[in-house]
Design a protein around this motif. Sequence first.
Motif, PDB file in Angstrom:
ATOM      1  N   GLY A   1       6.230 -36.908  17.464  1.00 30.41           N
ATOM      2  CA  GLY A   1       6.296 -36.507  16.061  1.00 30.41           C
ATOM      3  C   GLY A   1       7.609 -36.876  15.412  1.00 30.41           C
ATOM      4  N   PRO A   2       7.680 -36.710  14.083  1.00 34.75           N
ATOM      5  CA  PRO A   2       8.832 -37.224  13.316  1.00 34.75           C
ATOM      6  C   PRO A   2      10.157 -36.537  13.627  1.00 34.75           C
ATOM      7  CG  PRO A   2       7.377 -35.914  11.903  1.00 34.75           C
ATOM      8  CD  PRO A   2       6.661 -36.089  13.207  1.00 34.75           C
ATOM      9  N   TYR A   3      10.107 -35.331  14.194  1.00 35.45           N
ATOM     10  CA  TYR A   3      11.362 -34.617  14.441  1.00 35.45           C
ATOM     11  C   TYR A   3      11.778 -34.681  15.907  1.00 35.45           C
ATOM     12  CZ  TYR A   3       9.875 -32.951   9.920  1.00 35.45           C
ATOM     13  OH  TYR A   3       9.444 -32.919   8.633  1.00 35.45           O
ATOM     14  N   GLY A   4      11.058 -35.484  16.691  1.00 33.76           N
ATOM     15  CA  GLY A   4      11.324 -35.527  18.137  1.00 33.76           C
ATOM     16  C   GLY A   4      12.486 -36.403  18.524  1.00 33.76           C
TER      17      GLY A   4
ATOM     18  N   SER B   1      17.813 -35.809  12.291  1.00 31.81           N
ATOM     19  CA  SER B   1      17.521 -34.769  11.291  1.00 31.81           C
ATOM     20  C   SER B   1      18.088 -33.425  11.751  1.00 31.81           C
ATOM     21  CB  SER B   1      16.002 -34.638  11.083  1.00 31.81           C
ATOM     22  OG  SER B   1      15.412 -34.128  12.254  1.00 31.81           O
ATOM     23  N   ARG B   2      18.313 -32.564  10.760  1.00 37.01           N
ATOM     24  CA  ARG B   2      18.775 -31.201  11.062  1.00 37.01           C
ATOM     25  C   ARG B   2      17.806 -30.519  12.024  1.00 37.01           C
ATOM     26  NH1 ARG B   2      21.994 -27.375   8.587  1.00 37.01           N
ATOM     27  NH2 ARG B   2      21.201 -25.252   8.522  1.00 37.01           N
ATOM     28  N   LYS B   3      16.511 -30.739  11.770  1.00 37.70           N
ATOM     29  CA  LYS B   3      15.491 -30.094  12.608  1.00 37.70           C
ATOM     30  C   LYS B   3      15.575 -30.588  14.053  1.00 37.70           C
ATOM     31  CE  LYS B   3      10.595 -28.880  12.472  1.00 37.70           C
ATOM     32  NZ  LYS B   3      10.724 -27.418  12.501  1.00 37.70           N
ATOM     33  N   ASN B   4      15.757 -31.913  14.214  1.00 37.59           N
ATOM     34  CA  ASN B   4      15.831 -32.442  15.579  1.00 37.59           C
ATOM     35  C   ASN B   4      17.043 -31.882  16.318  1.00 37.59           C
ATOM     36  OD1 ASN B   4      17.284 -34.764  17.392  1.00 37.59           O
ATOM     37  ND2 ASN B   4      15.091 -34.606  17.757  1.00 37.59           N
TER      38      ASN B   4
END
Length: 261
Positions: free
Chosen positions: A25-28, A32-35
């Motif tokens: 997925g895009p945050y893997g 990004s802050r989320k990653n």
Amino acid sequence: MAHDFRPYRDEIIVSSKAGYNMWEGPYGEWGSRKNLIASCDQSLKRSGLDYVDIFYSHRFDPNTPLEETMGALAHIVARGKALYVGISNYPVEETRRAHAILKSSGVPCILHQPSYSMLNRWIENDKTIDACGELGIGMIAFSPPAQGILSGKYNTGDTDGARGTSNNPFLKAANIRPETLDAVGKLAAIAKARGQSLPQLALARVLRRKEMTSALIGVRTLAQLHDNLGALQQLDFSPDELSTIEAATTSGMMDGKPCWK
Ligand SMILES: NC(=O)c1ccc[n+]([C@@H]2O[C@H](COP(=O)([O-])OP(=O)(O)OC[C@H]3O[C@@H](n4cnc5c(N)ncnc54)[C@H](OP(=O)(O)O)[C@@H]3O)[C@@H](O)[C@H]2O)c1
């Protein structure tokens, strides 16, 4: 089963990183802050620790504002999940910008972790090493033995159990250029003249630079670890030795500069 580091917590430095592929997925992956925040949380959960000593952004992300990536590192420190933060594989301009953004958040960028060896000098060529010295960012080199190429085993054929003979995605013996092996052969003679093993020469050459705070040692056997620790017995170089190393390595260089594709 998770290892229990707790009895040693005050005696060792624990670091972790985020940026390379960890889940779908895009945050893997990336910056990004989320990653970064999810990766840090996952590292703490897996290790059973309350915090790590150093948390790194593992690579520059060209598609995420650097302010977001550095903001996530600052947030991780503010939340007490890391004592310090650093960057890894950041080229010179991105290193300077990362340092400035972190400084404006009141969080020092204490460490840069680049690949660096006698055969991989991208941090010398693009002057990342000079920028770190100027900005007061410590450096810890990974892969001083160039995945084992700088042990000489692919010259001598003493490759039992070596990663280049297995299905290792990062090193295939067949992909090592003859020019690189030729350089390694010449370096082995230099090491012998200095009374060192070749891996010891490789580590000493990396630690020679004043900007280099430390070097990562990757080993498969205890004997390799003991051999590498012996590098500390002979860290000085004469000007003649340095120029002989330059001459030996010129045509055998490997391209270690990180790319973001
Ligand atoms: N920041 C990043 O992007 C990044 C990337 C990669 C690694 N790292 C860090 O660097 C650490 C080490 O990486 P690494 O293990 O992939 O690479 P490495 O340090 O370049 O290579 C380690 C290999 O070199 C050989 N070696 C080491 N000392 C030796 C000796 N004295 N005699 C003979 N052979 C010797 C062994 O190969 P054989 O097993 O073939 O004998 C050993 O497995 C990792 O744990 C990681 O923390 C960071």
